[in-house]
Design a protein around this motif. Structure first.
Motif, PDB file in Angstrom:
ATOM      1  N   ASN A   1      -7.712  33.114  40.288  1.00 48.78           N
ATOM      2  CA  ASN A   1      -8.043  31.957  41.107  1.00 48.78           C
ATOM      3  C   ASN A   1      -6.873  30.980  41.079  1.00 48.78           C
ATOM      4  O   ASN A   1      -6.639  30.311  40.085  1.00 48.78           O
ATOM      5  CB  ASN A   1      -9.310  31.289  40.569  1.00 48.78           C
ATOM      6  CG  ASN A   1      -9.813  30.185  41.466  1.00 48.78           C
ATOM      7  OD1 ASN A   1      -9.077  29.626  42.266  1.00 48.78           O
ATOM      8  ND2 ASN A   1     -11.089  29.867  41.329  1.00 48.78           N
ATOM      9  N   HIS A   2      -6.190  30.845  42.173  1.00 55.60           N
ATOM     10  CA  HIS A   2      -5.002  29.993  42.237  1.00 55.60           C
ATOM     11  C   HIS A   2      -5.333  28.505  42.153  1.00 55.60           C
ATOM     12  O   HIS A   2      -4.443  27.690  41.952  1.00 55.60           O
ATOM     13  CB  HIS A   2      -4.201  30.278  43.509  1.00 55.60           C
ATOM     14  CG  HIS A   2      -3.605  31.648  43.515  1.00 55.60           C
ATOM     15  ND1 HIS A   2      -2.586  32.013  42.676  1.00 55.60           N
ATOM     16  CD2 HIS A   2      -3.905  32.745  44.249  1.00 55.60           C
ATOM     17  CE1 HIS A   2      -2.277  33.280  42.887  1.00 55.60           C
ATOM     18  NE2 HIS A   2      -3.058  33.752  43.842  1.00 55.60           N
ATOM     19  N   SER A   3      -6.599  28.136  42.320  1.00 57.64           N
ATOM     20  CA  SER A   3      -6.958  26.716  42.272  1.00 57.64           C
ATOM     21  C   SER A   3      -7.158  26.212  40.842  1.00 57.64           C
ATOM     22  O   SER A   3      -7.301  25.018  40.633  1.00 57.64           O
ATOM     23  CB  SER A   3      -8.229  26.466  43.088  1.00 57.64           C
ATOM     24  OG  SER A   3      -9.346  27.066  42.451  1.00 57.64           O
ATOM     25  N   VAL A   4      -7.179  27.106  39.853  1.00 58.29           N
ATOM     26  CA  VAL A   4      -7.370  26.700  38.457  1.00 58.29           C
ATOM     27  C   VAL A   4      -6.060  26.111  37.936  1.00 58.29           C
ATOM     28  O   VAL A   4      -5.017  26.766  37.985  1.00 58.29           O
ATOM     29  CB  VAL A   4      -7.812  27.894  37.573  1.00 58.29           C
ATOM     30  CG1 VAL A   4      -7.896  27.492  36.112  1.00 58.29           C
ATOM     31  CG2 VAL A   4      -9.137  28.442  38.056  1.00 58.29           C
ATOM     32  N   PRO A   5      -6.104  24.867  37.427  1.00 58.09           N
ATOM     33  CA  PRO A   5      -4.868  24.256  36.922  1.00 58.09           C
ATOM     34  C   PRO A   5      -4.415  24.936  35.624  1.00 58.09           C
ATOM     35  O   PRO A   5      -5.209  25.612  34.966  1.00 58.09           O
ATOM     36  CB  PRO A   5      -5.262  22.801  36.675  1.00 58.09           C
ATOM     37  CG  PRO A   5      -6.737  22.822  36.500  1.00 58.09           C
ATOM     38  CD  PRO A   5      -7.251  23.978  37.309  1.00 58.09           C
ATOM     39  N   PRO A   6      -3.166  24.734  35.250  1.00 62.19           N
ATOM     40  CA  PRO A   6      -2.666  25.325  34.007  1.00 62.19           C
ATOM     41  C   PRO A   6      -3.463  24.836  32.798  1.00 62.19           C
ATOM     42  O   PRO A   6      -3.942  23.703  32.775  1.00 62.19           O
ATOM     43  CB  PRO A   6      -1.222  24.829  33.919  1.00 62.19           C
ATOM     44  CG  PRO A   6      -0.861  24.420  35.294  1.00 62.19           C
ATOM     45  CD  PRO A   6      -2.134  23.997  35.963  1.00 62.19           C
ATOM     46  N   TYR A   7      -3.589  25.699  31.817  1.00 69.05           N
ATOM     47  CA  TYR A   7      -4.309  25.370  30.584  1.00 69.05           C
ATOM     48  C   TYR A   7      -3.325  24.693  29.630  1.00 69.05           C
ATOM     49  O   TYR A   7      -2.508  25.342  29.001  1.00 69.05           O
ATOM     50  CB  TYR A   7      -4.867  26.650  29.955  1.00 69.05           C
ATOM     51  CG  TYR A   7      -5.743  26.410  28.751  1.00 69.05           C
ATOM     52  CD1 TYR A   7      -7.105  26.238  28.896  1.00 69.05           C
ATOM     53  CD2 TYR A   7      -5.205  26.368  27.471  1.00 69.05           C
ATOM     54  CE1 TYR A   7      -7.924  26.021  27.798  1.00 69.05           C
ATOM     55  CE2 TYR A   7      -6.011  26.142  26.363  1.00 69.05           C
ATOM     56  CZ  TYR A   7      -7.364  25.974  26.537  1.00 69.05           C
ATOM     57  OH  TYR A   7      -8.165  25.757  25.450  1.00 69.05           O
ATOM     58  N   VAL A   8      -3.403  23.370  29.600  1.00 65.79           N
ATOM     59  CA  VAL A   8      -2.518  22.593  28.745  1.00 65.79           C
ATOM     60  C   VAL A   8      -3.398  21.763  27.816  1.00 65.79           C
ATOM     61  O   VAL A   8      -4.242  20.994  28.283  1.00 65.79           O
ATOM     62  CB  VAL A   8      -1.597  21.667  29.572  1.00 65.79           C
ATOM     63  CG1 VAL A   8      -0.728  20.825  28.669  1.00 65.79           C
ATOM     64  CG2 VAL A   8      -0.756  22.485  30.536  1.00 65.79           C
ATOM     65  N   ARG A   9      -3.191  21.928  26.508  1.00 65.25           N
ATOM     66  CA  ARG A   9      -3.992  21.202  25.512  1.00 65.25           C
ATOM     67  C   ARG A   9      -3.158  20.062  24.945  1.00 65.25           C
ATOM     68  O   ARG A   9      -2.053  20.267  24.478  1.00 65.25           O
ATOM     69  CB  ARG A   9      -4.419  22.138  24.389  1.00 65.25           C
ATOM     70  CG  ARG A   9      -5.263  21.469  23.322  1.00 65.25           C
ATOM     71  CD  ARG A   9      -5.605  22.444  22.203  1.00 65.25           C
ATOM     72  NE  ARG A   9      -6.370  23.574  22.695  1.00 65.25           N
ATOM     73  CZ  ARG A   9      -7.699  23.634  22.761  1.00 65.25           C
ATOM     74  NH1 ARG A   9      -8.424  22.613  22.365  1.00 65.25           N
ATOM     75  NH2 ARG A   9      -8.298  24.711  23.204  1.00 65.25           N
ATOM     76  N   GLU A  10      -3.734  18.852  25.012  1.00 62.54           N
ATOM     77  CA  GLU A  10      -3.085  17.670  24.441  1.00 62.54           C
ATOM     78  C   GLU A  10      -3.963  17.135  23.319  1.00 62.54           C
ATOM     79  O   GLU A  10      -5.143  16.867  23.516  1.00 62.54           O
ATOM     80  CB  GLU A  10      -2.926  16.596  25.526  1.00 62.54           C
ATOM     81  CG  GLU A  10      -2.359  15.305  25.011  1.00 62.54           C
ATOM     82  CD  GLU A  10      -2.371  14.187  26.045  1.00 62.54           C
ATOM     83  OE1 GLU A  10      -1.992  13.072  25.673  1.00 62.54           O
ATOM     84  OE2 GLU A  10      -2.772  14.431  27.206  1.00 62.54           O
ATOM     85  N   GLY A  11      -3.411  17.001  22.140  1.00 64.49           N
ATOM     86  CA  GLY A  11      -4.160  16.493  21.000  1.00 64.49           C
ATOM     87  C   GLY A  11      -4.146  14.981  20.929  1.00 64.49           C
ATOM     88  O   GLY A  11      -3.198  14.330  21.368  1.00 64.49           O
TER      89      GLY A  11
END
Length: 141
Positions: A30-40
């Motif tokens: 699914n191209h609409s899913v944003p990148p998985y970026v985790r910020e603590g």
């Protein structure tokens, strides 16, 4: 013929590799899913240079996940836990978060979180053993 091996791997390295694979899958599926970026996020409360409480969490996909919240027993009942929770939620809101979610155990703080506006949306009874419950809570930010 290849040989399958299942080995223990450093937690952080494995998290990184798993995230990479999941990111590849999301891009393909699914191209609409944003990148998985985790910020603590990690906040600590001090009184006269003495650590009296803290809260940690992470943000992924505009959602705050509260990991840990604790207040020194001598400081409980004075609103510090609520202040820490409010501060992490405020910082998450500034970063675009729309929802906060967390888990707690029946002997910990489900009522505290409900007083802070969280609602229970799931539970696992008899966890970790009979008579105890693990609760899943969420709050709109």
């Amino acid at each position: 013929m290849s040989i399958l091996q299942i080995l223990e791997l450093n937690y952080e390295n494995n998290q990184q590799e798993i995230s990479r694979l999941l990111e590849q899958h999301s891009e393909f599926a699914n191209h609409s899913v944003p990148p998985y970026v985790r910020e603590g996020i990690s906040l600590a409360a001090y009184e006269n240079d003495r650590y009296i409480g803290g809260i940690t969490g992470s943000i992924v996909w505009n959602m705050l996940h509260v990991h840990l919240l604790a207040v020194d027993p001598s400081c409980r009942g004075n609103g510090l836990g609520a202040a820490l929770l409010e501060e992490i939620e405020s910082r998450a809101r500034l970063r675009g978060c729309k929802v906060s979610e967390l888990t707690t155990m029946s002997w910990q703080a489900p009522h505290f979180y409900q007083k802070q506006g969280y609602e229970i949306f799931g539970e696992i009874k008899d966890c970790p053993n009979e008579g105890h419950t693990k609760y899943y809570l969420k709050k709109s930010l």
